[in-house]
Design a protein around this motif. Sequence first.
Motif, PDB file in Angstrom:
ATOM      1  N   MET A  24       8.747   2.321  12.451  1.00 51.41           N
ATOM      2  CA  MET A  24      10.134   2.776  12.564  1.00 51.41           C
ATOM      3  C   MET A  24      10.248   3.968  13.512  1.00 51.41           C
ATOM      4  SD  MET A  24      11.990   0.600  11.199  1.00 51.41           S
ATOM      5  CE  MET A  24      13.542   1.425  11.425  1.00 51.41           C
ATOM      6  N   GLU A  25       9.269   4.866  13.506  1.00 52.13           N
ATOM      7  CA  GLU A  25       9.245   5.971  14.472  1.00 52.13           C
ATOM      8  C   GLU A  25       9.179   5.420  15.888  1.00 52.13           C
ATOM      9  OE1 GLU A  25       6.417   9.232  14.243  1.00 52.13           O
ATOM     10  OE2 GLU A  25       6.386   8.970  12.077  1.00 52.13           O
ATOM     11  N   THR A  26       8.309   4.450  16.081  1.00 56.28           N
ATOM     12  CA  THR A  26       8.142   3.847  17.400  1.00 56.28           C
ATOM     13  C   THR A  26       9.420   3.149  17.834  1.00 56.28           C
ATOM     14  OG1 THR A  26       5.803   3.518  16.898  1.00 56.28           O
ATOM     15  CG2 THR A  26       6.717   2.265  18.735  1.00 56.28           C
ATOM     16  N   PHE A  27      10.041   2.391  16.941  1.00 53.98           N
ATOM     17  CA  PHE A  27      11.285   1.694  17.248  1.00 53.98           C
ATOM     18  C   PHE A  27      12.384   2.688  17.614  1.00 53.98           C
ATOM     19  CE2 PHE A  27      15.412   0.020  15.982  1.00 53.98           C
ATOM     20  CZ  PHE A  27      15.433  -1.178  16.664  1.00 53.98           C
ATOM     21  N   ASP A  28      12.541   3.750  16.827  1.00 53.34           N
ATOM     22  CA  ASP A  28      13.569   4.756  17.100  1.00 53.34           C
ATOM     23  C   ASP A  28      13.352   5.419  18.456  1.00 53.34           C
ATOM     24  OD1 ASP A  28      14.863   4.255  14.726  1.00 53.34           O
ATOM     25  OD2 ASP A  28      13.951   5.956  13.664  1.00 53.34           O
ATOM     26  N   PHE A  29      12.104   5.745  18.771  1.00 50.54           N
ATOM     27  CA  PHE A  29      11.792   6.367  20.064  1.00 50.54           C
ATOM     28  C   PHE A  29      12.161   5.433  21.216  1.00 50.54           C
ATOM     29  CE2 PHE A  29       9.041   7.118  23.678  1.00 50.54           C
ATOM     30  CZ  PHE A  29       9.185   8.492  23.859  1.00 50.54           C
ATOM     31  N   MET A  30      11.752   4.169  21.093  1.00 47.72           N
ATOM     32  CA  MET A  30      12.045   3.209  22.157  1.00 47.72           C
ATOM     33  C   MET A  30      13.545   2.996  22.305  1.00 47.72           C
ATOM     34  SD  MET A  30       9.029   0.450  21.462  1.00 47.72           S
ATOM     35  CE  MET A  30       9.631  -0.738  22.626  1.00 47.72           C
ATOM     36  N   ALA A  31      14.232   2.854  21.191  1.00 48.67           N
ATOM     37  CA  ALA A  31      15.672   2.619  21.244  1.00 48.67           C
ATOM     38  C   ALA A  31      16.389   3.803  21.870  1.00 48.67           C
ATOM     39  CB  ALA A  31      16.207   2.343  19.847  1.00 48.67           C
ATOM     40  N   THR A  32      16.014   4.998  21.480  1.00 50.71           N
ATOM     41  CA  THR A  32      16.656   6.206  22.001  1.00 50.71           C
ATOM     42  C   THR A  32      16.462   6.347  23.504  1.00 50.71           C
ATOM     43  OG1 THR A  32      16.361   7.338  19.906  1.00 50.71           O
ATOM     44  CG2 THR A  32      16.739   8.717  21.824  1.00 50.71           C
ATOM     45  N   HIS A  33      15.248   6.087  23.973  1.00 53.45           N
ATOM     46  CA  HIS A  33      14.939   6.348  25.383  1.00 53.45           C
ATOM     47  C   HIS A  33      15.200   5.174  26.308  1.00 53.45           C
ATOM     48  CE1 HIS A  33      12.837   9.591  23.312  1.00 53.45           C
ATOM     49  NE2 HIS A  33      13.063  10.264  24.416  1.00 53.45           N
ATOM     50  N   LEU A  34      15.192   3.974  25.796  1.00 52.74           N
ATOM     51  CA  LEU A  34      15.353   2.817  26.683  1.00 52.74           C
ATOM     52  C   LEU A  34      16.780   2.299  26.773  1.00 52.74           C
ATOM     53  CD1 LEU A  34      12.174   0.782  25.687  1.00 52.74           C
ATOM     54  CD2 LEU A  34      12.520   2.149  27.741  1.00 52.74           C
ATOM     55  N   ILE A  35      17.462   2.198  25.671  1.00 51.84           N
ATOM     56  CA  ILE A  35      18.782   1.556  25.661  1.00 51.84           C
ATOM     57  C   ILE A  35      19.768   2.310  26.542  1.00 51.84           C
ATOM     58  CG2 ILE A  35      20.725   0.870  24.216  1.00 51.84           C
ATOM     59  CD1 ILE A  35      18.236  -0.902  23.903  1.00 51.84           C
ATOM     60  N   ASP A  36      19.798   3.638  26.439  1.00 50.36           N
ATOM     61  CA  ASP A  36      20.731   4.411  27.282  1.00 50.36           C
ATOM     62  C   ASP A  36      20.472   4.181  28.764  1.00 50.36           C
ATOM     63  OD1 ASP A  36      21.968   5.474  25.058  1.00 50.36           O
ATOM     64  OD2 ASP A  36      20.840   7.337  25.091  1.00 50.36           O
ATOM     65  N   ASN A  37      19.212   4.152  29.145  1.00 49.41           N
ATOM     66  CA  ASN A  37      18.872   3.957  30.559  1.00 49.41           C
ATOM     67  C   ASN A  37      19.215   2.562  31.056  1.00 49.41           C
ATOM     68  OD1 ASN A  37      17.913   6.555  30.853  1.00 49.41           O
ATOM     69  ND2 ASN A  37      15.838   5.995  30.286  1.00 49.41           N
ATOM     70  N   LEU A  38      19.096   1.564  30.195  1.00 49.51           N
ATOM     71  CA  LEU A  38      19.385   0.193  30.616  1.00 49.51           C
ATOM     72  C   LEU A  38      20.862  -0.011  30.969  1.00 49.51           C
ATOM     73  CD1 LEU A  38      17.370  -2.004  28.146  1.00 49.51           C
ATOM     74  CD2 LEU A  38      17.137  -1.926  30.611  1.00 49.51           C
ATOM     75  N   TYR A  39      21.730   0.639  30.249  1.00 47.82           N
ATOM     76  CA  TYR A  39      23.156   0.395  30.436  1.00 47.82           C
ATOM     77  C   TYR A  39      23.845   1.422  31.305  1.00 47.82           C
ATOM     78  CZ  TYR A  39      22.686  -3.342  27.097  1.00 47.82           C
ATOM     79  OH  TYR A  39      22.304  -4.511  26.471  1.00 47.82           O
TER      80      TYR A  39
END
Length: 40
Positions: A24-39
């Motif tokens: 869950m830590e890994t998922f939260d980190f990835m979601a926080t840092h990747l999703i904003d940059n993608l869109y």
Amino acid sequence: MAIAVIYSLIMNIRNKDILPRNHMETFDFMATHLIDNLYE
């Protein structure tokens, strides 16, 4: 690209046993840092 990243995030949770840290830590980190940059 966005769909591929989202799929990878989901697969992260499915394969949580192979991760060296809390999944869950890994998922939260990835979601926080990747999703904003993608869109941007």
